[in-house]
Design an enzyme around this catalytic site. Structure first.
Site, mmCIF file in Angstrom:
data_model
loop_
_atom_site.group_PDB
_atom_site.id
_atom_site.type_symbol
_atom_site.label_atom_id
_atom_site.label_comp_id
_atom_site.label_asym_id
_atom_site.label_seq_id
_atom_site.Cartn_x
_atom_site.Cartn_y
_atom_site.Cartn_z
ATOM 1 N N ASP A 16 143.070 13.254 9.833
ATOM 2 C CA ASP A 16 143.620 14.205 10.755
ATOM 3 C C ASP A 16 143.047 14.425 12.029
ATOM 4 O O ASP A 16 143.382 14.568 13.150
ATOM 5 C CB ASP A 16 143.755 15.519 10.074
ATOM 6 C CG ASP A 16 144.858 15.594 8.858
ATOM 7 O OD1 ASP A 16 145.985 14.526 9.183
ATOM 8 O OD2 ASP A 16 144.471 16.207 7.872
ATOM 9 N N ASN B 73 146.255 22.068 16.211
ATOM 10 C CA ASN B 73 145.701 22.778 15.449
ATOM 11 C C ASN B 73 145.616 24.312 15.598
ATOM 12 O O ASN B 73 146.191 25.146 15.111
ATOM 13 C CB ASN B 73 144.431 22.389 14.586
ATOM 14 C CG ASN B 73 144.536 21.190 13.669
ATOM 15 O OD1 ASN B 73 145.679 20.984 13.158
ATOM 16 N ND2 ASN B 73 143.490 20.634 13.309
ATOM 17 N N ALA C 203 135.411 36.863 10.567
ATOM 18 C CA ALA C 203 134.513 37.615 10.138
ATOM 19 C C ALA C 203 134.416 39.126 11.154
ATOM 20 O O ALA C 203 133.582 39.332 11.863
ATOM 21 C CB ALA C 203 132.957 37.244 10.134
HETATM 22 P P1 NAP Z 1 135.594 17.577 11.632
HETATM 23 O O1 NAP Z 1 134.654 18.846 11.225
HETATM 24 O O2 NAP Z 1 135.213 16.472 11.563
HETATM 25 O O3 NAP Z 1 136.883 18.000 10.548
HETATM 26 C C1 NAP Z 1 137.361 19.138 9.831
HETATM 27 C C2 NAP Z 1 138.355 18.849 8.701
HETATM 28 O O4 NAP Z 1 139.590 19.288 8.997
HETATM 29 C C3 NAP Z 1 138.426 17.234 8.198
HETATM 30 O O5 NAP Z 1 138.338 17.213 6.953
HETATM 31 C C4 NAP Z 1 139.865 17.087 8.842
HETATM 32 O O6 NAP Z 1 140.650 16.128 8.230
HETATM 33 C C5 NAP Z 1 140.425 18.491 8.685
HETATM 34 N N1 NAP Z 1 141.663 18.896 9.287
HETATM 35 C C6 NAP Z 1 141.915 18.512 10.357
HETATM 36 N N2 NAP Z 1 143.284 18.951 10.861
HETATM 37 C C7 NAP Z 1 143.984 19.480 9.661
HETATM 38 C C8 NAP Z 1 145.054 19.998 9.305
HETATM 39 N N3 NAP Z 1 146.111 20.109 10.204
HETATM 40 N N4 NAP Z 1 145.312 20.329 7.857
HETATM 41 C C9 NAP Z 1 144.298 20.204 7.184
HETATM 42 N N5 NAP Z 1 142.974 19.535 7.414
HETATM 43 C C10 NAP Z 1 142.911 19.330 8.693
HETATM 44 O O7 NAP Z 1 136.497 18.055 12.877
HETATM 45 P P2 NAP Z 1 137.348 17.152 13.544
HETATM 46 O O8 NAP Z 1 137.981 16.017 12.836
HETATM 47 O O9 NAP Z 1 137.144 16.994 15.027
HETATM 48 O O10 NAP Z 1 138.749 18.318 13.593
HETATM 49 C C11 NAP Z 1 138.625 19.346 14.286
HETATM 50 C C12 NAP Z 1 139.252 20.257 13.211
HETATM 51 O O11 NAP Z 1 138.176 20.915 12.360
HETATM 52 C C13 NAP Z 1 139.922 21.678 14.274
HETATM 53 O O12 NAP Z 1 141.028 21.543 14.611
HETATM 54 C C14 NAP Z 1 139.508 22.862 12.910
HETATM 55 O O13 NAP Z 1 140.855 22.965 12.235
HETATM 56 C C15 NAP Z 1 138.842 22.111 11.763
HETATM 57 N N6 NAP Z 1 137.667 22.951 11.435
HETATM 58 C C16 NAP Z 1 137.722 23.632 10.289
HETATM 59 C C17 NAP Z 1 136.782 24.313 9.959
HETATM 60 C C18 NAP Z 1 136.931 25.012 8.558
HETATM 61 O O14 NAP Z 1 137.672 24.595 7.632
HETATM 62 N N7 NAP Z 1 136.287 25.974 8.191
HETATM 63 C C19 NAP Z 1 135.911 24.945 10.890
HETATM 64 C C20 NAP Z 1 135.849 24.316 12.015
HETATM 65 C C21 NAP Z 1 136.764 23.321 12.590
HETATM 66 P P3 NAP Z 1 140.276 14.581 8.310
HETATM 67 O O15 NAP Z 1 138.958 14.210 7.346
HETATM 68 O O16 NAP Z 1 141.386 13.999 7.688
HETATM 69 O O17 NAP Z 1 140.133 14.418 9.773
#
Ligand code: NAP
Length: 268
Positions: free
Chosen positions: A45, A122, A185
């Site tokens: 993603d 996102n 938080a």
């Molecule tokens: P990353 O830290 O490498 O990836 C974060 C995870 O989010 C990866 O497993 C990615 O899937 C998954 N992801 C992205 N879009 C998604 C969606 N619409 N639904 C479900 N899972 C999704 O960061 P990145 O690849 O640069 O992606 C940035 C995204 O990370 C941000 O948009 C944010 O949503 C997410 N993020 C999540 C958290 C958390 O869950 N605590 C914290 C910070 C950021 P893939 O492995 O398939 O790429």
């Protein structure tokens, strides 16, 4: 038809990119990085997020399709072994386009007339670089609450399964034109109070964040993170633009939620 392929740049994704490129060129499609009609994203993603931001100026004309080379993705729902089937579909079928809502983020600055405008697939988050974030939250021009805590996250429906889900926000079907504000938080006690729940806002509503403490903020737009100085306000609304996906077969959103979070027969 013109195409481009975005790879996560690991070995498997790069090999699939070369295979897909060779097939598509053999089928008579034109490789065009500048102005593609369809973009194949090979990786996860996150790769799709990178591809969208590369082509965000072409939102009304470009369509995306994602192949996952890791676990099943929300935006990347084709398996590597299906690459030939997908390539033949792209070359020979008229594809259906489905559209998902995007988030528009407008950042205004204290001493500047110009503002920065972004589109997120996102979400967008706001955090303070070194102290507790203190922001007044206005909904449709009316004060709603004074937020104190680590940060705020405004997500799109398709982003509701990403960071928003980790914050306890609801999963929203992408056919709903909405945006969701989730707390990161929040401080809640007898003195400070926030609503505590995530808020799902419809398309015709807007949310304005006004700094109470400190003029500098870390603002994320999907995977992109920037420090914005002298911020006067940050405005969120559902964007007029949408992200377009090329659909060659049905893979309902709730099935993807099930397969990603409950149990995936696909990966057994
Ligand atoms: P990353 O830290 O490498 O990836 C974060 C995870 O989010 C990866 O497993 C990615 O899937 C998954 N992801 C992205 N879009 C998604 C969606 N619409 N639904 C479900 N899972 C999704 O960061 P990145 O690849 O640069 O992606 C940035 C995204 O990370 C941000 O948009 C944010 O949503 C997410 N993020 C999540 C958290 C958390 O869950 N605590 C914290 C910070 C950021 P893939 O492995 O398939 O790429």
């Amino acid at each position: 038809m013109k195409f481009y392929i975005q790879s996560r740049n690991d070995d498997l994704s790069n090999r699939l990119r070369e295979t897909a490129k060779t097939y598509l060129v053999d089928f008579g499609l034109i490789f065009d990085e500048e102005n593609p009609d369809i973009v194949l994203s090979i990786g996860g993603d996150g790769t799709l997020l990178h591809a969208f931001h590369k082509y965000k100026h072409l939102t009304s004309s470009v369509a995306f399709v994602g192949i996952h080379t890791g676990h099943l993705g929300f935006y990347a729902d084709w398996k590597p072994i299906e690459i030939e089937k997908l390539v033949i579909s792209i070359a020979q079928k008229e594809f259906e386009v489905i559209e998902y809502p995007l988030l528009e983020v407008t950042i205004n600055y204290q001493h500047e007339e110009d503002s920065s405008v972004y589109l997120a697939v996102n979400e967008s988050t706001v955090k303070s670089p070194d102290v507790t974030l203190v922001m007044d939250v206005e909904l449709n021009g009316k004060h709603f609450e004074r937020f104190r805590g680590d940060g705020l996250c405004m997500s799109t429906p398709s982003g509701s399964t990403a960071y928003n889900k980790a914050l306890g926000g609801a999963i929203v079907h992408p056919s709903l034109e909405a945006m969701q504000l989730a707390e990161i938080a929040s401080i809640n006690n007898r003195v400070f109070r926030t609503v505590g729940s995530s808020l799902v806002l419809p398309k015709h509503h807007s949310c304005l964040l006004k700094p109470v403490k400190g003029p500098d903020f870390m603002v994320t737009i999907d995977h992109l993170q920037l420090l914005h100085k002298d911020v006067q306000s940050i405005k969120y609304r559902v964007a007029d633009e949408k992200i377009r996906f090329a659909r060659f077969r049905s893979f309902p959103f709730w099935q993807r939620v099930h397969d990603s979070f409950i149990d995936s027969d696909l990966e057994k």
